[in-house]
Design an enzyme around this catalytic site. Structure first.
Site, PDB file in Angstrom:
ATOM      1  N   ARG A 199      -1.256  10.697  10.843  1.00 18.54           N
ATOM      2  CA  ARG A 199      -2.335  10.997   9.883  1.00 18.54           C
ATOM      3  C   ARG A 199      -2.848  12.390  10.243  1.00 18.54           C
ATOM      4  O   ARG A 199      -3.366  12.601  11.348  1.00 18.54           O
ATOM      5  CB  ARG A 199      -3.459   9.968   9.996  1.00 18.54           C
ATOM      6  CG  ARG A 199      -4.732  10.393   9.278  1.00 18.54           C
ATOM      7  CD  ARG A 199      -5.728   9.278   9.112  1.00 18.54           C
ATOM      8  NE  ARG A 199      -5.262   8.330   8.124  1.00 18.54           N
ATOM      9  CZ  ARG A 199      -6.032   7.379   7.575  1.00 18.54           C
ATOM     10  NH1 ARG A 199      -7.305   7.279   7.929  1.00 18.54           N
ATOM     11  NH2 ARG A 199      -5.542   6.553   6.676  1.00 18.54           N
ATOM     12  N   HIS A 242      -1.054   9.841   0.268  1.00 18.06           N
ATOM     13  CA  HIS A 242      -1.308   8.668   1.120  1.00 18.06           C
ATOM     14  C   HIS A 242      -0.261   7.617   0.711  1.00 18.06           C
ATOM     15  O   HIS A 242      -0.567   6.622   0.061  1.00 18.06           O
ATOM     16  CB  HIS A 242      -2.744   8.169   0.903  1.00 18.06           C
ATOM     17  CG  HIS A 242      -3.236   7.247   1.971  1.00 18.06           C
ATOM     18  ND1 HIS A 242      -2.455   6.826   3.025  1.00 18.06           N
ATOM     19  CD2 HIS A 242      -4.448   6.648   2.150  1.00 18.06           C
ATOM     20  CE1 HIS A 242      -3.159   6.022   3.792  1.00 18.06           C
ATOM     21  NE2 HIS A 242      -4.367   5.894   3.293  1.00 18.06           N
ATOM     22  N   GLN A 269      -0.642   3.830   1.404  1.00 22.75           N
ATOM     23  CA  GLN A 269      -1.649   3.226   0.525  1.00 22.75           C
ATOM     24  C   GLN A 269      -1.070   3.014  -0.878  1.00 22.75           C
ATOM     25  O   GLN A 269      -1.216   1.936  -1.464  1.00 22.75           O
ATOM     26  CB  GLN A 269      -2.879   4.155   0.445  1.00 22.75           C
ATOM     27  CG  GLN A 269      -3.995   3.604  -0.415  1.00 22.75           C
ATOM     28  CD  GLN A 269      -4.700   2.422   0.239  1.00 22.75           C
ATOM     29  OE1 GLN A 269      -5.115   2.503   1.361  1.00 22.75           O
ATOM     30  NE2 GLN A 269      -4.811   1.317  -0.481  1.00 22.75           N
ATOM     31  N   ASP A 309     -11.791   6.039  -5.523  1.00 20.94           N
ATOM     32  CA  ASP A 309     -11.776   6.391  -4.096  1.00 20.94           C
ATOM     33  C   ASP A 309     -13.000   7.283  -3.870  1.00 20.94           C
ATOM     34  O   ASP A 309     -13.651   7.721  -4.827  1.00 20.94           O
ATOM     35  CB  ASP A 309     -10.455   7.129  -3.779  1.00 20.94           C
ATOM     36  CG  ASP A 309     -10.338   7.558  -2.313  1.00 20.94           C
ATOM     37  OD1 ASP A 309     -11.051   7.001  -1.457  1.00 20.94           O
ATOM     38  OD2 ASP A 309      -9.526   8.470  -2.024  1.00 20.94           O
ATOM     39  N   CYS A 351      -9.266   1.967  -2.253  1.00 18.27           N
ATOM     40  CA  CYS A 351      -8.500   2.003  -1.002  1.00 18.27           C
ATOM     41  C   CYS A 351      -9.391   1.804   0.222  1.00 18.27           C
ATOM     42  O   CYS A 351      -8.880   1.486   1.297  1.00 18.27           O
ATOM     43  CB  CYS A 351      -7.737   3.322  -0.891  1.00 18.27           C
ATOM     44  SG  CYS A 351      -8.808   4.760  -1.017  1.00 18.27           S
ATOM     45  N   ARG A 404      -1.567  -3.430   2.897  1.00 18.73           N
ATOM     46  CA  ARG A 404      -1.191  -2.271   3.707  1.00 18.73           C
ATOM     47  C   ARG A 404      -0.182  -2.702   4.766  1.00 18.73           C
ATOM     48  O   ARG A 404       0.820  -2.047   5.008  1.00 18.73           O
ATOM     49  CB  ARG A 404      -2.424  -1.651   4.396  1.00 18.73           C
ATOM     50  CG  ARG A 404      -3.408  -0.953   3.469  1.00 18.73           C
ATOM     51  CD  ARG A 404      -2.765   0.252   2.814  1.00 18.73           C
ATOM     52  NE  ARG A 404      -2.181   1.132   3.815  1.00 18.73           N
ATOM     53  CZ  ARG A 404      -2.863   2.048   4.500  1.00 18.73           C
ATOM     54  NH1 ARG A 404      -4.130   2.251   4.250  1.00 18.73           N
ATOM     55  NH2 ARG A 404      -2.262   2.817   5.403  1.00 18.73           N
TER      56      ARG A 404
END
Ligand code: NVA
Length: 305
Positions: A102, A129, A132, A223, A262, A291
């Protein structure tokens, strides 16, 4: 289906994405059949930014697949400020069988992928992402039998999560409406790429700032208005983002069946508390659970013979 890496949403074909979704659902049904997929394997996990779901779902998921996860927090800032990304990649490749990262900038993911001799998985960067996005399409597939008939609308900041959803929707032939305030749309290059992919797949891709003109939708997604690493102050953008809040009025106006986020959620900003907690529509914890299953599918595919 064998994957060599999982770093961006424009690198998998429709068949590969559908295969990953199916594999995630299969593993979710009978996880014990996959309990030794990572036997004897170690995964180095670099985190330049905070994480709850990604960290925990990878860590526990890797253990349940028989592997070992090592968390490398970057309290001292970006990778590049400590050592060259290429040196991180080469060093970690001496010990680890997979690198999960990340990072702030996508170029760091690209650098890791270029210089590592083991597969790299993107656990969020400024542009994408992908873990996700894949988990979200597993969730959507659990609610809608025919993905190609789904209408998905995203409200808020054009960011990593919306980029991943947009590219996946375009590839899968899902109609995708992106509603962003003026000046907060997606990265132009990603948008153009998604347009090209949508043209080929026949999916309808709409970018608008007018929330009143979006018509019927099956899935509403939102988000945070300010992503990690973005120093915009919420107070400065509140007025332009507030009309895009996902709430019960928007659900009624669009006829949406499910609402997605998310997480982490900023309640009463991008989504109301009442809707986030309303399990008639909100599938946020199903997304969170998926996930892990989606990442199982990715990790399993990296080691497919
Ligand atoms: N767009 C958000 C996603 C968090 C999971 C961020 O980058 O902070």
């Amino acid at each position: 289906m064998k994957l060599s890496q999982f770093i961006a949403d424009d690198q998998q074909t429709k068949a590969q994405i559908l295969a990953l979704i199916e594999l995630a659902k299969t593993i979710k049904n009978c996880p014990n059949d996959f309990a030794s997929v990572l036997q004897g394997k170690s995964v180095a996990m670099i985190f330049e930014k905070p994480s709850l779901r990604t960290h925990v779902s990878f860590d526990i998921g890797i253990a349940k697949l028989g592997g070992h996860a090592l968390y490398l927090g970057q309290q001292n800032g970006k990778l590049v400020e400590r050592e060259r990304v290429s040196d991180y990649a080469k060093n970690l490749s001496c010990y680890a069988d997979v690198i999960v990262a990340r990072v702030f900038e996508h170029s760091a993911i690209q650098g890791l992928a270029e210089h590592a001799s083991v597969p790299v998985v993107n656990a969020l960067c400024d542009l994408y992402h992908p873990c996700q996005g894949l988990a979200d399409f597993v969730t959507i597939a659990e609610h809608f039998d025919d993905l190609s008939a789904v209408k998905l609308a995203y409200f808020g900041d054009g960011n990593n999560v919306s980029n991943s959803l947009m590219l996946l929707a375009a590839t899968l032939g899902v109609d995708f409406t992106l509603v962003c305030p003026e000046g907060h749309g997606p990265e132009q290059s990603v948008y153009h790429q998604a347009q090209q992919i949508a043209k080929a797949s026949g999916s309808k891709l709409v970018l608008t700032s007018d929330v009143s003109a979006i018509g019927e939708q099956d899935v509403l997604y939102t988000d945070t208005w300010v992503s990690m690493g973005d120093d915009t102050k919420v107070e400065d953008i509140l007025a332009s983002f507030k009309p895009l809040q996902v709430n019960h009025y928007l659900v009624a106006a669009t006829g949406a069946k499910i609402v997605m986020h998310c997480q982490p959620a900023h309640l009463e900003e991008e989504i109301t508390t009442a809707l986030f907690d309303d399990t008639t529509y909100s599938v946020v914890f199903q997304q969170a659970e998926n996930r892990m299953w989606a990442q199982y599918a990715v990790l399993t595919s990296l080691f497919e013979k």
